[in-house]
Design an enzyme around this catalytic site. Structure first.
Site, PDB file in Angstrom:
ATOM      1  N   PHE A  14      35.379  40.912  36.567  1.00  0.00           N
ATOM      2  CA  PHE A  14      36.206  39.717  36.405  1.00  0.00           C
ATOM      3  C   PHE A  14      37.361  40.047  35.479  1.00  0.00           C
ATOM      4  CE2 PHE A  14      35.318  34.952  36.807  1.00  0.00           C
ATOM      5  CZ  PHE A  14      35.235  35.037  38.181  1.00  0.00           C
ATOM      6  N   HIS A  15      38.463  40.497  36.034  1.00  0.00           N
ATOM      7  CA  HIS A  15      39.609  40.926  35.242  1.00  0.00           C
ATOM      8  C   HIS A  15      40.695  39.850  35.229  1.00  0.00           C
ATOM      9  CE1 HIS A  15      41.796  42.001  38.965  1.00  0.00           C
ATOM     10  NE2 HIS A  15      40.591  42.320  39.400  1.00  0.00           N
TER      11      HIS A  15
END
Length: 84
Positions: A14-15
């Site tokens: 989850f960037h």
């Protein structure tokens, strides 16, 4: 209360890009929206809070939505998640 369960499939986890899309969508609603990963939670309306969770690929997250527009918010957030 509405709940969404999602498995992170992006190889980077989850960037910033998917997180910012979710935050933009969450901020359209007045409901309280939180993301939960393991024993930690963060406000889905805060990029930095979510990134601090360091959610990796293959992680399972839970998003809880509570408020007057929770059903509409759930539908919109599910659409964003399906496009990630």
């Amino acid at each position: 209360m509405q709940v969404i369960t999602y498995d992170v499939v992006d190889p980077v986890g989850f960037h910033a890009r998917p997180v910012s899309r979710l935050v933009q969508e969450a901020n359209l609603f007045v409901s309280d929206i939180y993301i939960n990963y393991k024993e930690s939670s963060a406000n889905l309306k805060s990029v930095f809070s979510i990134l601090a969770l360091t959610i990796p690929v293959h992680a399972q997250i839970k998003i809880t939505i509570n408020g007057e527009d929770e059903i509409i918010a759930k539908n919109h957030i599910e659409k964003v998640l399906s496009a990630l």
